[in-house]
Design a protein around this motif. Sequence first.
Motif, PDB file in Angstrom:
ATOM      1  N   LEU A 104      20.499  10.991 -24.088  1.00  0.00           N
ATOM      2  CA  LEU A 104      19.755  11.779 -23.265  1.00  0.00           C
ATOM      3  C   LEU A 104      18.328  12.156 -23.856  1.00  0.00           C
ATOM      4  N   ALA A 105      17.734  12.028 -25.003  1.00  0.00           N
ATOM      5  CA  ALA A 105      16.728  12.283 -25.309  1.00  0.00           C
ATOM      6  C   ALA A 105      15.469  11.465 -24.913  1.00  0.00           C
ATOM      7  N   THR A 106      15.946   9.882 -24.999  1.00  0.00           N
ATOM      8  CA  THR A 106      14.972   8.946 -24.618  1.00  0.00           C
ATOM      9  C   THR A 106      15.458   8.401 -22.882  1.00  0.00           C
ATOM     10  N   GLY A 107      16.591   8.702 -22.603  1.00  0.00           N
ATOM     11  CA  GLY A 107      17.130   8.241 -21.334  1.00  0.00           C
ATOM     12  C   GLY A 107      17.488   6.973 -21.199  1.00  0.00           C
ATOM     13  N   LYS A 108      17.783   6.138 -22.432  1.00  0.00           N
ATOM     14  CA  LYS A 108      17.883   5.015 -22.663  1.00  0.00           C
ATOM     15  C   LYS A 108      19.662   4.871 -22.837  1.00  0.00           C
ATOM     16  N   GLN A 109      20.246   3.664 -22.176  1.00  0.00           N
ATOM     17  CA  GLN A 109      21.625   3.176 -22.641  1.00  0.00           C
ATOM     18  C   GLN A 109      21.626   2.705 -23.962  1.00  0.00           C
ATOM     19  N   ILE A 110      22.509   3.154 -24.945  1.00  0.00           N
ATOM     20  CA  ILE A 110      22.459   2.928 -26.178  1.00  0.00           C
ATOM     21  C   ILE A 110      23.848   2.233 -26.325  1.00  0.00           C
ATOM     22  N   ARG A 111      24.815   2.064 -25.542  1.00  0.00           N
ATOM     23  CA  ARG A 111      25.905   1.233 -25.852  1.00  0.00           C
ATOM     24  C   ARG A 111      26.706   0.917 -24.770  1.00  0.00           C
ATOM     25  N   GLU A 112      27.584   0.073 -24.666  1.00  0.00           N
ATOM     26  CA  GLU A 112      28.247  -0.452 -23.589  1.00  0.00           C
ATOM     27  C   GLU A 112      29.967  -0.646 -24.219  1.00  0.00           C
ATOM     28  N   ALA A 151      40.879  13.846 -25.735  1.00  0.00           N
ATOM     29  CA  ALA A 151      40.678  14.978 -24.911  1.00  0.00           C
ATOM     30  C   ALA A 151      39.200  15.566 -25.484  1.00  0.00           C
ATOM     31  N   GLY A 152      39.087  15.229 -26.922  1.00  0.00           N
ATOM     32  CA  GLY A 152      37.713  15.748 -27.515  1.00  0.00           C
ATOM     33  C   GLY A 152      36.552  14.737 -27.328  1.00  0.00           C
ATOM     34  N   TRP A 153      36.650  13.893 -26.978  1.00  0.00           N
ATOM     35  CA  TRP A 153      35.525  12.760 -26.745  1.00  0.00           C
ATOM     36  C   TRP A 153      35.025  12.387 -28.140  1.00  0.00           C
ATOM     37  N   GLU A 154      36.197  12.239 -29.050  1.00  0.00           N
ATOM     38  CA  GLU A 154      35.709  11.793 -30.412  1.00  0.00           C
ATOM     39  C   GLU A 154      36.027  10.229 -30.688  1.00  0.00           C
ATOM     40  N   ARG A 155      36.833   9.678 -29.719  1.00  0.00           N
ATOM     41  CA  ARG A 155      37.179   8.490 -29.855  1.00  0.00           C
ATOM     42  C   ARG A 155      37.481   7.721 -28.866  1.00  0.00           C
ATOM     43  N   LEU A 156      37.467   6.460 -28.634  1.00  0.00           N
ATOM     44  CA  LEU A 156      37.883   5.778 -27.381  1.00  0.00           C
ATOM     45  C   LEU A 156      38.916   4.785 -27.821  1.00  0.00           C
ATOM     46  N   HIS A 157      39.934   4.227 -26.888  1.00  0.00           N
ATOM     47  CA  HIS A 157      40.971   3.616 -27.202  1.00  0.00           C
ATOM     48  C   HIS A 157      40.906   2.484 -25.977  1.00  0.00           C
ATOM     49  N   GLN A 158      40.803   1.137 -26.457  1.00  0.00           N
ATOM     50  CA  GLN A 158      40.816   0.098 -25.384  1.00  0.00           C
ATOM     51  C   GLN A 158      41.664  -1.044 -25.988  1.00  0.00           C
ATOM     52  N   VAL A 159      42.282  -1.951 -25.202  1.00  0.00           N
ATOM     53  CA  VAL A 159      43.027  -3.261 -25.253  1.00  0.00           C
ATOM     54  C   VAL A 159      41.945  -4.435 -25.276  1.00  0.00           C
ATOM     55  N   LYS A 160      42.021  -5.235 -26.302  1.00  0.00           N
ATOM     56  CA  LYS A 160      41.226  -6.354 -26.045  1.00  0.00           C
ATOM     57  C   LYS A 160      41.864  -7.344 -27.262  1.00  0.00           C
ATOM     58  N   ASP A 161      42.208  -8.607 -26.306  1.00  0.00           N
ATOM     59  CA  ASP A 161      42.802  -9.736 -26.990  1.00  0.00           C
ATOM     60  C   ASP A 161      43.962  -9.444 -27.725  1.00  0.00           C
ATOM     61  N   ARG A 209      45.304  -6.504 -28.611  1.00  0.00           N
ATOM     62  CA  ARG A 209      45.462  -5.489 -29.712  1.00  0.00           C
ATOM     63  C   ARG A 209      44.795  -4.222 -29.308  1.00  0.00           C
ATOM     64  N   LEU A 210      45.240  -3.029 -29.661  1.00  0.00           N
ATOM     65  CA  LEU A 210      44.793  -1.815 -29.415  1.00  0.00           C
ATOM     66  C   LEU A 210      43.607  -1.475 -30.345  1.00  0.00           C
ATOM     67  N   ARG A 211      42.432  -1.104 -29.849  1.00  0.00           N
ATOM     68  CA  ARG A 211      41.399  -0.863 -30.866  1.00  0.00           C
ATOM     69  C   ARG A 211      40.849   0.745 -30.650  1.00  0.00           C
ATOM     70  N   VAL A 212      40.953   1.394 -31.669  1.00  0.00           N
ATOM     71  CA  VAL A 212      40.531   2.815 -31.778  1.00  0.00           C
ATOM     72  C   VAL A 212      39.036   2.840 -32.180  1.00  0.00           C
ATOM     73  N   LEU A 213      38.252   3.328 -31.383  1.00  0.00           N
ATOM     74  CA  LEU A 213      36.618   3.364 -31.591  1.00  0.00           C
ATOM     75  C   LEU A 213      36.055   4.765 -31.924  1.00  0.00           C
ATOM     76  N   ASP A 214      35.246   4.941 -32.750  1.00  0.00           N
ATOM     77  CA  ASP A 214      34.527   6.204 -33.035  1.00  0.00           C
ATOM     78  C   ASP A 214      33.233   6.513 -32.117  1.00  0.00           C
ATOM     79  N   LEU A 215      33.027   7.341 -31.616  1.00  0.00           N
ATOM     80  CA  LEU A 215      31.890   7.619 -30.720  1.00  0.00           C
ATOM     81  C   LEU A 215      30.858   8.421 -31.452  1.00  0.00           C
ATOM     82  N   PRO A 216      29.554   8.216 -31.210  1.00  0.00           N
ATOM     83  CA  PRO A 216      29.332   7.084 -29.990  1.00  0.00           C
ATOM     84  C   PRO A 216      28.846   5.695 -30.629  1.00  0.00           C
ATOM     85  N   SER A 217      29.228   5.546 -32.241  1.00  0.00           N
ATOM     86  CA  SER A 217      28.894   4.312 -32.627  1.00  0.00           C
ATOM     87  C   SER A 217      29.569   3.099 -32.050  1.00  0.00           C
ATOM     88  N   GLY A 218      30.941   3.254 -31.629  1.00  0.00           N
ATOM     89  CA  GLY A 218      31.713   2.265 -31.202  1.00  0.00           C
ATOM     90  C   GLY A 218      32.227   1.489 -32.353  1.00  0.00           C
TER      91      GLY A 218
END
Length: 412
Positions: free
Chosen positions: A65-73, A81-91, A93-102
């Motif tokens: 939000l500070a720069t208005g630039k997209q930093i990660r996809e 519920a707390g937007w602390e981690r993301l969960h996705q299936v790839k290849d 495998r279930l992957r649990v990702l930290d936010l916002p680092s990925g």
Amino acid sequence: MRTTRRELLAGALALATLPALSACAASQAEPAAAKPVSPPPPARTTGLAGTLYASTASGLVAVDLATGKQIREYGEAVPDAGWERLHQVKDGRLRVLDLPSGKVRREAPVSGTQVKVVSRAGELVAVGPPPGPRTSTLISLAGPDGGRDLRLGGNVEPEAFSTDGQVMYVLEYLPPDKPDRYRVRVLDLPSGTPKPLNTRDKKPVPEGKEEEMRGQGRQAVLDADAGVLYTLYTHQPDHLHTRDLIAGGDSAPGVHAFVHVLQLDQRWAYCLDLPQPFGLGPPKAHTLALSPDGRTLFVYDATSGRIAQADTTDLTVKRTAFGAKHTGEAYALADDQHLYLAAGTSLQLADPATLAPRGTWQLPGPARGLATLNGQLLAGAGDRVIALDEKGTQQAGIPVPGLRSLHHAAHP
């Protein structure tokens, strides 16, 4: 958080437990599941601070939000519920990702291809196949201590977990190979057996008295503190609630929309009926929002301009009001001072206590969601997210190409 049912968007749950999955383990190679965006050149600041999460044509993205630039996809992913981690299936495998680092926190093999539901603390995840006709369903359950596969008889879609992780609520679609209706069931996870859902007075629903829904689950909001899931249903012709079935009703009460209230820890459900014209207009024109204290639920139908205010303690509609009519997808957000209602290029303000109108602001593009951060209102409008002050004056504009929906704004 605005949540849709895949996008809100399930026979008998005859179960066969398959061999356990290997325990979720930290990735040794720490693969980059989230695609970082190339560092942008220096840009002027927007005066905002934090991270914005939004859905775009390429999936979920994070914007500084500070720069208005997209930093990660991140691609297709489901947050806790707390937007602390993301969960996705790839290849596979279930992957649990930290936010916002990925950064990948842990991963495990799973049988399904889609993350269906995540527990409130993000510890338990259900993965399954895409929605569609089927006579049995394979669900993978994964957590920090391992996982297992469940083979469920019928066409089943996971809906939510109880706080203690002992129960998974599912939607059972009927008939499974050509579904035209569905009902909510309770799955006891330790035993792997189905259990009856309770009525609001905590009595088991008698066999054959479970209500079957034929309409569309438009949108759901979770009160994580109270453990209650509210889901708005529209277009419910010839529908009978469980209470009507138990009472011996044999004709539909003419309700076209209601909020399905699911108490996740006490295992009961109740349908909060909404007056007409709710449910008569397009599903996308309907939306709901919860007050910050969880005591009030707001439902908005942009097509008719109707607003309903309901008490979440006694589950009754306390008052209704009419605002301006608009076309387009509707969004709602409530804070302590305002109720914001967006549809088309209009953003209406109302008093959350009385529903009295407080004005209308024009957006520079079609509404794409609402969020607040440190008292700052953020609105998705076309391919931009704008920050508005208390007078509706735009303070900052952030381009988000392909913006579909604004989801959440987090502190730095």
